[in-house]
Design a protein around this motif. Sequence first.
Motif, PDB file in Angstrom:
ATOM      1  N   UNK A 198      -0.657   8.852  13.415  1.00  0.00           N
ATOM      2  CA  UNK A 198       0.256   8.845  12.266  1.00  0.00           C
ATOM      3  C   UNK A 198       1.120   7.592  12.300  1.00  0.00           C
ATOM      4  N   UNK A 199       1.639   7.252  13.477  1.00  0.00           N
ATOM      5  CA  UNK A 199       2.456   6.048  13.620  1.00  0.00           C
ATOM      6  C   UNK A 199       1.629   4.794  13.376  1.00  0.00           C
ATOM      7  N   UNK A 200       0.384   4.809  13.814  1.00  0.00           N
ATOM      8  CA  UNK A 200      -0.533   3.675  13.579  1.00  0.00           C
ATOM      9  C   UNK A 200      -0.703   3.431  12.081  1.00  0.00           C
ATOM     10  N   UNK A 201      -1.007   4.504  11.350  1.00  0.00           N
ATOM     11  CA  UNK A 201      -1.233   4.376   9.907  1.00  0.00           C
ATOM     12  C   UNK A 201       0.055   3.999   9.180  1.00  0.00           C
ATOM     13  N   UNK A 202       1.164   4.542   9.643  1.00  0.00           N
ATOM     14  CA  UNK A 202       2.464   4.204   9.038  1.00  0.00           C
ATOM     15  C   UNK A 202       2.772   2.728   9.238  1.00  0.00           C
ATOM     16  N   UNK A 203       2.480   2.225  10.417  1.00  0.00           N
ATOM     17  CA  UNK A 203       2.714   0.806  10.699  1.00  0.00           C
ATOM     18  C   UNK A 203       1.830  -0.069   9.805  1.00  0.00           C
ATOM     19  N   UNK A 204       0.565   0.324   9.664  1.00  0.00           N
ATOM     20  CA  UNK A 204      -0.333  -0.451   8.820  1.00  0.00           C
ATOM     21  C   UNK A 204       0.052  -0.415   7.360  1.00  0.00           C
ATOM     22  N   UNK A 205       0.643   0.696   6.922  1.00  0.00           N
ATOM     23  CA  UNK A 205       1.005   0.828   5.505  1.00  0.00           C
ATOM     24  C   UNK A 205       2.049  -0.196   5.078  1.00  0.00           C
ATOM     25  N   UNK A 206       2.830  -0.683   6.016  1.00  0.00           N
ATOM     26  CA  UNK A 206       3.862  -1.663   5.681  1.00  0.00           C
ATOM     27  C   UNK A 206       3.259  -2.958   5.153  1.00  0.00           C
ATOM     28  N   UNK A 207       1.993  -3.207   5.483  1.00  0.00           N
ATOM     29  CA  UNK A 207       1.349  -4.452   5.068  1.00  0.00           C
ATOM     30  C   UNK A 207       0.533  -4.283   3.785  1.00  0.00           C
ATOM     31  N   UNK A 208       0.620  -3.115   3.174  1.00  0.00           N
ATOM     32  CA  UNK A 208      -0.150  -2.844   1.964  1.00  0.00           C
ATOM     33  C   UNK A 208       0.777  -2.474   0.804  1.00  0.00           C
ATOM     34  N   UNK A 209       0.304  -2.755  -0.390  1.00  0.00           N
ATOM     35  CA  UNK A 209       1.072  -2.405  -1.586  1.00  0.00           C
ATOM     36  C   UNK A 209       1.111  -0.887  -1.743  1.00  0.00           C
ATOM     37  N   UNK A 210       2.035  -0.416  -2.564  1.00  0.00           N
ATOM     38  CA  UNK A 210       2.118   1.012  -2.834  1.00  0.00           C
ATOM     39  C   UNK A 210       1.132   1.405  -3.932  1.00  0.00           C
ATOM     40  N   UNK A 211       0.782   2.685  -3.984  1.00  0.00           N
ATOM     41  CA  UNK A 211      -0.086   3.177  -5.043  1.00  0.00           C
ATOM     42  C   UNK A 211      -1.563   2.942  -4.785  1.00  0.00           C
ATOM     43  N   UNK A 212      -2.341   2.992  -5.865  1.00  0.00           N
ATOM     44  CA  UNK A 212      -3.792   2.907  -5.765  1.00  0.00           C
ATOM     45  C   UNK A 212      -4.247   1.576  -5.182  1.00  0.00           C
ATOM     46  N   UNK A 213      -3.569   0.491  -5.554  1.00  0.00           N
ATOM     47  CA  UNK A 213      -3.951  -0.831  -5.038  1.00  0.00           C
ATOM     48  C   UNK A 213      -3.824  -0.877  -3.524  1.00  0.00           C
ATOM     49  N   UNK A 214      -2.755  -0.300  -3.008  1.00  0.00           N
ATOM     50  CA  UNK A 214      -2.567  -0.268  -1.568  1.00  0.00           C
ATOM     51  C   UNK A 214      -3.607   0.576  -0.866  1.00  0.00           C
ATOM     52  N   UNK A 215      -3.971   1.697  -1.469  1.00  0.00           N
ATOM     53  CA  UNK A 215      -4.997   2.547  -0.873  1.00  0.00           C
ATOM     54  C   UNK A 215      -6.334   1.820  -0.798  1.00  0.00           C
ATOM     55  N   UNK A 216      -6.625   0.995  -1.794  1.00  0.00           N
ATOM     56  CA  UNK A 216      -7.871   0.236  -1.782  1.00  0.00           C
ATOM     57  C   UNK A 216      -7.887  -0.797  -0.666  1.00  0.00           C
ATOM     58  N   UNK A 217      -6.767  -1.494  -0.475  1.00  0.00           N
ATOM     59  CA  UNK A 217      -6.736  -2.479   0.600  1.00  0.00           C
ATOM     60  C   UNK A 217      -6.742  -1.801   1.970  1.00  0.00           C
ATOM     61  N   UNK A 218      -6.130  -0.615   2.071  1.00  0.00           N
ATOM     62  CA  UNK A 218      -6.186   0.117   3.341  1.00  0.00           C
ATOM     63  C   UNK A 218      -7.627   0.481   3.682  1.00  0.00           C
ATOM     64  N   UNK A 219      -8.356   0.976   2.682  1.00  0.00           N
ATOM     65  CA  UNK A 219      -9.754   1.353   2.916  1.00  0.00           C
ATOM     66  C   UNK A 219     -10.574   0.139   3.324  1.00  0.00           C
ATOM     67  N   UNK A 220     -10.314  -0.994   2.671  1.00  0.00           N
ATOM     68  CA  UNK A 220     -11.037  -2.215   3.006  1.00  0.00           C
ATOM     69  C   UNK A 220     -10.681  -2.692   4.407  1.00  0.00           C
ATOM     70  N   UNK A 221      -9.403  -2.568   4.776  1.00  0.00           N
ATOM     71  CA  UNK A 221      -8.970  -2.992   6.108  1.00  0.00           C
ATOM     72  C   UNK A 221      -9.620  -2.128   7.188  1.00  0.00           C
ATOM     73  N   UNK A 222      -9.692  -0.831   6.933  1.00  0.00           N
ATOM     74  CA  UNK A 222     -10.342   0.054   7.910  1.00  0.00           C
ATOM     75  C   UNK A 222     -11.811  -0.303   8.069  1.00  0.00           C
TER      76      UNK A 222
END
Length: 257
Positions: A198-222
């Motif tokens: 949970x802390x790992x994902x929370x830390x990574x979320x700081x580098x992504x935009x909010x909303x759908x755009x951020x979810x897309x970049x998170x998926x791409x980063x993974x």
Amino acid sequence: MIGKDGTGRRWSIGEVARASGVTVRALYHYDEIGLLSASERTVSGHRRYTEADLRRLYRVRALRTLGLSLEGIADALAGPADDLPTLRELLARQLRALEQQATRIHRLQLRLDGLLRQLDDASMPDPDQFMATLEMLSVFETSFTPEQRDQLAHRRDRLGPESVEEARTRWAGLVEQLLSHVQDDSPVTDPRVQELVRRWDELGSAFHAEGAAGEQTKAAARKMWQDNSAEFSRGLPWTAEQMTALVAYLERVRQVR
């Protein structure tokens, strides 16, 4: 194939698909939404595309590469098909996009060369180099769009060097803790493991935009880490086997949430 009226060649939908790289399914969809329809049909009802149809398909493909939606492409193509100034502008925009892509590739080459030289000198790249190179690699190796890369760069700039360095330190600590669980084969349902991820994902979320755009970049980063964890480990203090195992472990943990 020459048309009955002798005005030139005609192409079947299969020929157009093979030559253009657009799937037959996509061509059917273009027809359904009125974006591109075959101008002619055979007696048996098969589609036949003319030279004018292929010129329109080129425009569709070119505008798609520039990031326009299908709706936006339809609006852009609402004018005359043989409007030379419009076609010239389209070609110029596509050329500029290719030049920008070439510039990004060149920048990536320079960054990688710099990182390799630092690693040869047994020194760790600084955080900005580390994060920027990961982002640029993700563009070309995990299908990040230029817009997504810009979003990542914007988020990094907003965080600032100190926050990036802090995040890197925290991330390294999480890697060490999680690797110990990987080594011990801790159950993915272990509350301690769940909290670390949970802390790992929370830390990574700081580098992504909010909303759908951020979810897309998170998926791409993974996906980037899944596909390239061994390569990225070369610049990190952990082995390729450790990073590959860690990435797989993280996904197993997320699946049981």
